[in-house]
Design a protein around this motif. Structure first.
Motif, mmCIF file in Angstrom:
data_model
loop_
_atom_site.group_PDB
_atom_site.id
_atom_site.type_symbol
_atom_site.label_atom_id
_atom_site.label_comp_id
_atom_site.label_asym_id
_atom_site.label_seq_id
_atom_site.Cartn_x
_atom_site.Cartn_y
_atom_site.Cartn_z
ATOM 1 N N LYS A 63 -33.143 51.836 -118.764
ATOM 2 C CA LYS A 63 -34.261 52.551 -118.156
ATOM 3 C C LYS A 63 -35.514 51.685 -118.135
ATOM 4 C CE LYS A 63 -37.013 56.782 -118.506
ATOM 5 N NZ LYS A 63 -37.226 58.045 -119.263
ATOM 6 N N ASP A 64 -35.814 51.032 -119.260
ATOM 7 C CA ASP A 64 -37.004 50.174 -119.336
ATOM 8 C C ASP A 64 -36.846 48.954 -118.435
ATOM 9 O OD1 ASP A 64 -38.148 51.874 -121.228
ATOM 10 O OD2 ASP A 64 -37.239 50.808 -122.908
ATOM 11 N N ARG A 65 -35.634 48.436 -118.364
ATOM 12 C CA ARG A 65 -35.365 47.281 -117.498
ATOM 13 C C ARG A 65 -35.605 47.648 -116.038
ATOM 14 N NH1 ARG A 65 -30.176 46.091 -119.149
ATOM 15 N NH2 ARG A 65 -29.183 46.857 -117.254
ATOM 16 N N THR A 66 -35.158 48.833 -115.645
ATOM 17 C CA THR A 66 -35.329 49.287 -114.269
ATOM 18 C C THR A 66 -36.804 49.432 -113.920
ATOM 19 O OG1 THR A 66 -33.208 50.456 -114.291
ATOM 20 C CG2 THR A 66 -34.817 51.142 -112.640
ATOM 21 N N MET A 67 -37.577 50.028 -114.799
ATOM 22 C CA MET A 67 -39.001 50.226 -114.545
ATOM 23 C C MET A 67 -39.733 48.896 -114.443
ATOM 24 S SD MET A 67 -39.417 53.413 -114.124
ATOM 25 C CE MET A 67 -41.215 53.412 -114.104
ATOM 26 N N PHE A 68 -39.423 47.973 -115.332
ATOM 27 C CA PHE A 68 -40.076 46.664 -115.302
ATOM 28 C C PHE A 68 -39.697 45.913 -114.039
ATOM 29 C CE2 PHE A 68 -40.985 42.307 -116.514
ATOM 30 C CZ PHE A 68 -42.163 42.437 -117.243
ATOM 31 N N ARG A 69 -38.442 46.015 -113.631
ATOM 32 C CA ARG A 69 -37.967 45.340 -112.417
ATOM 33 C C ARG A 69 -38.687 45.860 -111.183
ATOM 34 N NH1 ARG A 69 -32.825 46.416 -112.964
ATOM 35 N NH2 ARG A 69 -32.771 48.246 -111.631
ATOM 36 N N LYS A 70 -38.793 47.179 -111.066
ATOM 37 C CA LYS A 70 -39.421 47.771 -109.879
ATOM 38 C C LYS A 70 -40.866 47.325 -109.716
ATOM 39 C CE LYS A 70 -36.649 52.005 -109.476
ATOM 40 N NZ LYS A 70 -36.677 53.485 -109.578
ATOM 41 N N GLY A 71 -41.555 47.133 -110.830
ATOM 42 C CA GLY A 71 -42.963 46.793 -110.748
ATOM 43 C C GLY A 71 -43.259 45.315 -110.582
ATOM 44 N N ASN A 72 -42.251 44.456 -110.822
ATOM 45 C CA ASN A 72 -42.567 43.031 -110.894
ATOM 46 C C ASN A 72 -41.670 42.100 -110.094
ATOM 47 O OD1 ASN A 72 -44.774 42.963 -113.061
ATOM 48 N ND2 ASN A 72 -43.164 44.150 -114.088
ATOM 49 N N ILE A 73 -40.514 42.580 -109.621
ATOM 50 C CA ILE A 73 -39.539 41.682 -108.985
ATOM 51 C C ILE A 73 -39.128 42.221 -107.625
ATOM 52 C CG2 ILE A 73 -37.276 40.577 -109.218
ATOM 53 C CD1 ILE A 73 -37.506 40.964 -112.233
ATOM 54 N N GLY A 74 -39.098 41.319 -106.636
ATOM 55 C CA GLY A 74 -38.593 41.646 -105.310
ATOM 56 C C GLY A 74 -37.344 40.834 -105.017
ATOM 57 N N PHE A 75 -36.396 41.413 -104.279
ATOM 58 C CA PHE A 75 -35.111 40.764 -104.007
ATOM 59 C C PHE A 75 -34.910 40.545 -102.509
ATOM 60 C CE2 PHE A 75 -34.585 42.978 -108.011
ATOM 61 C CZ PHE A 75 -33.874 42.078 -108.787
ATOM 62 N N VAL A 76 -34.354 39.382 -102.179
ATOM 63 C CA VAL A 76 -33.923 39.085 -100.815
ATOM 64 C C VAL A 76 -32.462 38.651 -100.907
ATOM 65 C CG1 VAL A 76 -34.259 37.671 -98.766
ATOM 66 C CG2 VAL A 76 -36.233 38.340 -100.149
ATOM 67 N N PHE A 77 -31.567 39.377 -100.214
ATOM 68 C CA PHE A 77 -30.141 39.136 -100.327
ATOM 69 C C PHE A 77 -29.581 38.493 -99.061
ATOM 70 C CE2 PHE A 77 -31.060 42.869 -102.979
ATOM 71 C CZ PHE A 77 -30.540 42.457 -104.203
ATOM 72 N N GLN A 78 -28.451 37.818 -99.209
ATOM 73 C CA GLN A 78 -27.752 37.232 -98.064
ATOM 74 C C GLN A 78 -27.377 38.296 -97.038
ATOM 75 O OE1 GLN A 78 -24.324 34.909 -99.160
ATOM 76 N NE2 GLN A 78 -23.424 34.998 -97.123
ATOM 77 N N SER A 79 -26.945 39.456 -97.522
ATOM 78 C CA SER A 79 -26.442 40.504 -96.632
ATOM 79 C C SER A 79 -27.524 41.469 -96.148
ATOM 80 C CB SER A 79 -25.346 41.296 -97.356
ATOM 81 O OG SER A 79 -25.854 41.849 -98.563
ATOM 82 N N PHE A 80 -28.786 41.142 -96.403
ATOM 83 C CA PHE A 80 -29.956 41.913 -95.987
ATOM 84 C C PHE A 80 -30.116 43.222 -96.760
ATOM 85 C CE2 PHE A 80 -28.366 40.177 -91.713
ATOM 86 C CZ PHE A 80 -28.864 38.917 -91.960
ATOM 87 N N ASN A 81 -29.010 43.983 -96.935
ATOM 88 C CA ASN A 81 -29.021 45.251 -97.689
ATOM 89 C C ASN A 81 -30.010 46.273 -97.134
ATOM 90 O OD1 ASN A 81 -27.121 44.114 -99.341
ATOM 91 N ND2 ASN A 81 -28.175 44.554 -101.248
#
Length: 226
Positions: free
Chosen positions: A75-93
Motif C-alpha cells: 500500500k505504501d509502495r503504491t502511494m509513493f509510486r503514484k506521487g513520484n514516478i511516471g512510466f512509459v512502456f513499449q506497448s503504450f498501455n
C-alpha cells in the motif's frame, strides 16, 4: 535522487532458485538521462520493476528522494509510486475505450486532483506533446508515434520526479522512434530525470550515461561516451 546498494532479486520456481539481480549498486542524480542496456535475461527489466516500485528486492537497499523504499509494504509502495514516478512502456498501455484526453487524465483521477485542475493540466500537457488536435480521438485512431506521445503525456501529467521508460521505441518504426527519443531528450534537457531500458544502441546515444548489465550484474557504467 536515487541510490541502490547491493540489490539482489531471486525467484523460486519448483524449488529452483533463479538469481535475476546479484549485488547491483549505483546512484543517479537529479536531471540525469540514464540508459540501461544488456541482452535478454540480464536483469534489466527486473531492475526497472524494482526502481518503479512494482516489485521489492530480495535484499539490499533502495533509496528514492531520500527515503528507503525497497522494503515498503504494498500500500505504501503504491502511494509513493503514484506521487513520484511516471512510466512509459513499449506497448503504450493506453485504454482503448478512453479518448486521448481521458487516458492522460487518468493518473490525476487516481491522485484525487479536482476536476478543474485536472482539465487544465491535461490541456497543457497535450499542448506540450503537440497532441491537442487529437484530444477527442481514441488510441486505435492514432499512429504508433502518436500513441507513444499520449503515453508520455500520461506519464508526465502528475509531475513525477522520475520517468521510467521500458523500450519506448520498441513498437515504432525508425522515424517515429527517433521523434520519441528526441522528445525524451528535450524533456531531460528541461530537467526531467529519465531511466530507460533499451536494446538499441541508437536510443542509448540520447542518454548522458549508459549502464550495461550481464547475468544480473553491472559490467560497465559509462558517462558521455556514446
Amino acid at each position: 535522487m536515487l541510490k541502490v546498494t547491493e540489490i539482489k532479486k531471486s525467484f523460486l520456481t519448483e524449488e529452483v532458485e533463479t538469481i535475476a539481480l546479484n549485488g547491483v549498486s549505483f546512484e543517479i542524480k537529479e536531471g540525469e538521462f540514464v540508459a540501461i542496456m544488456g541482452p535478454s535475461g540480464c536483469g534489466k527489466s527486473t531492475l526497472l520493476n524494482i526502481l518503479g516500485l512494482l516489485d521489492n528486492p530480495s535484499s539490499g537497499s533502495y533509496e528514492l528522494l531520500g527515503k528507503e523504499v525497497g522494503t515498503l509494504k504494498e500500500k505504501d509502495r503504491t502511494m509513493f509510486r503514484k506521487g513520484n514516478i511516471g512510466f512509459v512502456f513499449q506497448s503504450f498501455n493506453l485504454i482503448d475505450e478512453l479518448s486521448v484526453e481521458e487516458n492522460v487524465e487518468l493518473p490525476l483521477i487516481y491522485m484525487g486532483v479536482k476536476s478543474g485542475e485536472r482539465k487544465e493540466r491535461v490541456r497543457a500537457m497535450l499542448e506540450k506533446m503537440n497532441m491537442s488536435h487529437r484530444r477527442h480521438h481514441f488510441p486505435q485512431q492514432l499512429s504508433g508515434g502518436q500513441q507513444q506521445r499520449v503515453a508520455i503525456a500520461r506519464a508526465l501529467v502528475s509531475n513525477p520526479k522520475l520517468i521510467l521508460a521500458d523500450e519506448p521505441t520498441g513498437n515504432l518504426d525508425s522515424r517515429n522512434g527517433q521523434d520519441v527519443m528526441t522528445l525524451l531528450k528535450e524533456l531531460n534537457d528541461e530537467g526531467t530525470t529519465i531511466i530507460m531500458v533499451t536494446h538499441s544502441q541508437h536510443d542509448a546515444s540520447y542518454a548522458s550515461r549508459v549502464i550495461c548489465m550481464l547475468d544480473g550484474k553491472i559490467v560497465t557504467d559509462v558517462e558521455d561516451k556514446l
